[in-house]
Design an enzyme around this catalytic site. Sequence first.
Site, PDB file in Angstrom:
ATOM      1  N   LYS A 159     -75.229  82.496 -89.040  1.00  0.00           N
ATOM      2  CA  LYS A 159     -76.199  82.411 -87.943  1.00  0.00           C
ATOM      3  C   LYS A 159     -75.679  81.620 -86.741  1.00  0.00           C
ATOM      4  O   LYS A 159     -76.016  81.934 -85.601  1.00  0.00           O
ATOM      5  CB  LYS A 159     -77.505  81.790 -88.444  1.00  0.00           C
ATOM      6  CG  LYS A 159     -78.264  82.648 -89.467  1.00  0.00           C
ATOM      7  CD  LYS A 159     -79.577  81.987 -89.850  1.00  0.00           C
ATOM      8  CE  LYS A 159     -80.126  82.476 -91.173  1.00  0.00           C
ATOM      9  NZ  LYS A 159     -80.705  83.817 -91.147  1.00  0.00           N
ATOM     10  N   GLU A 200     -82.777  74.288 -85.038  1.00  0.00           N
ATOM     11  CA  GLU A 200     -83.439  75.070 -84.003  1.00  0.00           C
ATOM     12  C   GLU A 200     -84.748  74.436 -83.625  1.00  0.00           C
ATOM     13  O   GLU A 200     -85.415  73.831 -84.472  1.00  0.00           O
ATOM     14  CB  GLU A 200     -83.761  76.484 -84.542  1.00  0.00           C
ATOM     15  CG  GLU A 200     -82.788  77.514 -84.088  1.00  0.00           C
ATOM     16  CD  GLU A 200     -83.042  78.882 -84.704  1.00  0.00           C
ATOM     17  OE1 GLU A 200     -84.171  79.190 -85.106  1.00  0.00           O
ATOM     18  OE2 GLU A 200     -82.065  79.644 -84.773  1.00  0.00           O
ATOM     19  N   HIS A 236     -91.731  82.701 -95.102  1.00  0.00           N
ATOM     20  CA  HIS A 236     -90.662  83.339 -94.327  1.00  0.00           C
ATOM     21  C   HIS A 236     -90.272  84.708 -94.854  1.00  0.00           C
ATOM     22  O   HIS A 236     -89.215  85.230 -94.526  1.00  0.00           O
ATOM     23  CB  HIS A 236     -89.410  82.448 -94.259  1.00  0.00           C
ATOM     24  CG  HIS A 236     -89.686  81.076 -93.746  1.00  0.00           C
ATOM     25  ND1 HIS A 236     -90.248  80.846 -92.521  1.00  0.00           N
ATOM     26  CD2 HIS A 236     -89.496  79.856 -94.306  1.00  0.00           C
ATOM     27  CE1 HIS A 236     -90.388  79.549 -92.341  1.00  0.00           C
ATOM     28  NE2 HIS A 236     -89.955  78.917 -93.413  1.00  0.00           N
ATOM     29  N   ARG A 275     -77.590  96.089 -91.404  1.00  0.00           N
ATOM     30  CA  ARG A 275     -77.896  97.034 -92.486  1.00  0.00           C
ATOM     31  C   ARG A 275     -79.173  97.759 -92.143  1.00  0.00           C
ATOM     32  O   ARG A 275     -79.828  97.474 -91.150  1.00  0.00           O
ATOM     33  CB  ARG A 275     -78.118  96.257 -93.785  1.00  0.00           C
ATOM     34  CG  ARG A 275     -79.207  95.193 -93.613  1.00  0.00           C
ATOM     35  CD  ARG A 275     -79.546  94.510 -94.919  1.00  0.00           C
ATOM     36  NE  ARG A 275     -80.142  93.208 -94.718  1.00  0.00           N
ATOM     37  CZ  ARG A 275     -81.434  92.962 -94.559  1.00  0.00           C
ATOM     38  NH1 ARG A 275     -82.295  93.972 -94.539  1.00  0.00           N
ATOM     39  NH2 ARG A 275     -81.894  91.746 -94.402  1.00  0.00           N
TER      40      ARG A 275
END
Length: 623
Positions: free
Chosen positions: A116, A200, A235, A297
């Site tokens: 990430k 973040e 999540h 994907r």
Amino acid sequence: MIRSLLIANRGEIARRIIRTARGLGIRTIAVHSDVDAAMPFVREADTAVCIGPAPARESYLVQEKILAAARETGAEAIHPGYGFLSENAEFAEAVQAAGLVWVGAPPASIRAMGLKDAAKKLMVAAGVPVTPGYMGEDQSPERLQAEADAIGYPVLIKAVAGGGGKGMRKVDEPGVFADALASCRREASSSFGDDHVLIEKYILNPRHIEVQVFGDTHGQVVHLFERDCSLQRRHQKVIEEAPAPGMDDVTRAELCAAAVKAARAVDYVGAGTIEFIADGSGPLTPDRIWFMEMNTRLQVEHPVTEMITGQDLVEWQLRVASGEPLPKRQEELLISGWAMEARLYAENPATGFLPSTGPLAWLRFPGGIRVDAGVEEGGEVTPHYDPMIAKLIVHAESRRGAAARLAQACSEMQVWPVRTNAAFLARAAADEDFAAERIDTGFIERRADRLVPGADPLEPILQAAARALLPRNPADPWGTLTGFRANAAPDRRIAVEVANVLYLVDLKATGPAATTVEVAGEPVLFLSGEAWPFRQPVADHAGAGAGASDGAILAPMPGRVIAVEISAGEAVAKGQRLLVLEAMKMEQALLAPFDGIVEMLDAATGAQVSEGTLLARIAKGEG
Ligand code: ADP
Ligand code: ADP
Ligand code: MG
């Protein structure tokens, strides 16, 4: 076009790929673990190869076994589905090195987007707005804490190698940052073998909005619009829809252009998804939507995009992998109507969403909608893999129409004895905040009280169970209910046992229409997505410990005796009401287990009794 395809996956996505491949005249090869041998995807493939025992790391994740199966069966191409090896760059390379076609993203693109932090840096360089935060090399707790303090709380600590909602910790204040960091790192290294993290800014009222992109080997990249996946639990996506509510044309154009730019930055080929996080505290605007990550994907929720665009994304994948250009140009792609998907999981919302495994003795899907399922009735949910049973997918003209259809479909689900989240999904789809587009990733938690069915059956379930036990008169479907009034007389009370608890139900003249079936000899009731076993009470089930076989009538729970309807020495008939207990405002009738005589009676109206107290004893004999 390729002529044969091995699918390195299982369940619904393997079936989904087989369906399209077959339509294109491609020979299909399934690989499976030994516990999956009887699954539909194995039967539906032209050829199947067993590649090992149940644990994925001994079967579905073993690259050499999959490559050997491809060699053995003469497969020309490999489709990895989602999860498992789908985002494994080494596997993609090994497939290509073996001279096979990889129906997936180029290994270099997978690598570029795999971590990430690296992906975000790449996006910054490409001019794509990213979630503000720290993605640096210095991983010392002091530095990370200082960065979090500078960003301002709440922040999100994310494992750079994370996925599937794992390896994330929201931190609300500086004092708990160090502990959250340590626990996030532990989870990251055990789940992903990499404890690097990024920090973040936690976006308030976050909405998860993602864009479907597609590239081909001729240098074209298009997008197929956005999906909103804000309905999440821990999540993990639960309900997805396309398009995103409240997305105006200008914002959509900017967002989708950013997604195409992101895909071009990594020379993307095939199906991919650019995930963004949007600030949902106000209307969607381009300056409040940020890049979060890319999934290289086919995505679980790809069907909602298929429904609004009329395209078959697996067909696109197979054509692109065969070297053909994209089937459509950007300007030929349009949004038509609204689509929603609900993920039906084998889990029990009433027990905190614990997974539920076991046989699928009864499994009936709603008709008239698209159902992508990996299992069928008579199958089983094993603890080895993802607990998703099926995806229920609807399409309608309007968002309201789609939500109504989804709520209806989820409430029609019938599964037993495996527990599912069907009732929870039905309630979510019918929720007024959902209808009003007040959605963000906190929606489910905020509305949990309304969405999660309780551990005990509510009145409609008891009414339906009682009704199902009414003696049926063929000429009078309402049986004894003719002339029934609101204040039921005691003889209109029906004793029912629902999920092993006795209830005394005052039957109402009209009630919800439930479906009742027998599963392995046990009656089960389906209503609004819920499933409850029920039966005519036998005192046997009410007793704690000693059962009715010896005629002992025990208090099934602590409570107060509110009625004694027998006297010592009296003859009673099987099923006759002997005593009524009240506990937690619920009345429970204790019934005679068989015809007999009241041999002993030790209960007085008003008496408080503890669980297991011997209240009476019935001796077998003339009733
Ligand atoms: P989507 O974003 O398509 O909804 P998810 O992120 O839920 O999909 O993941 C799709 C599938 O891949 C799930 O079965 C999930 O368990 C699995 N998965 C996702 N990321 C990883 C990972 N890093 N390692 C292992 N499995 C993963
Ligand atoms: P994964 O690889 O596990 O899918 P993501 O980075 O895609 O991880 O994040 C998963 C989910 O976590 C998102 O769908 C969103 O609900 C939430 N999330 C991620 N980043 C943020 C953020 N910065 N602020 C608020 N929520 C976030
Ligand atoms: Mg994600």
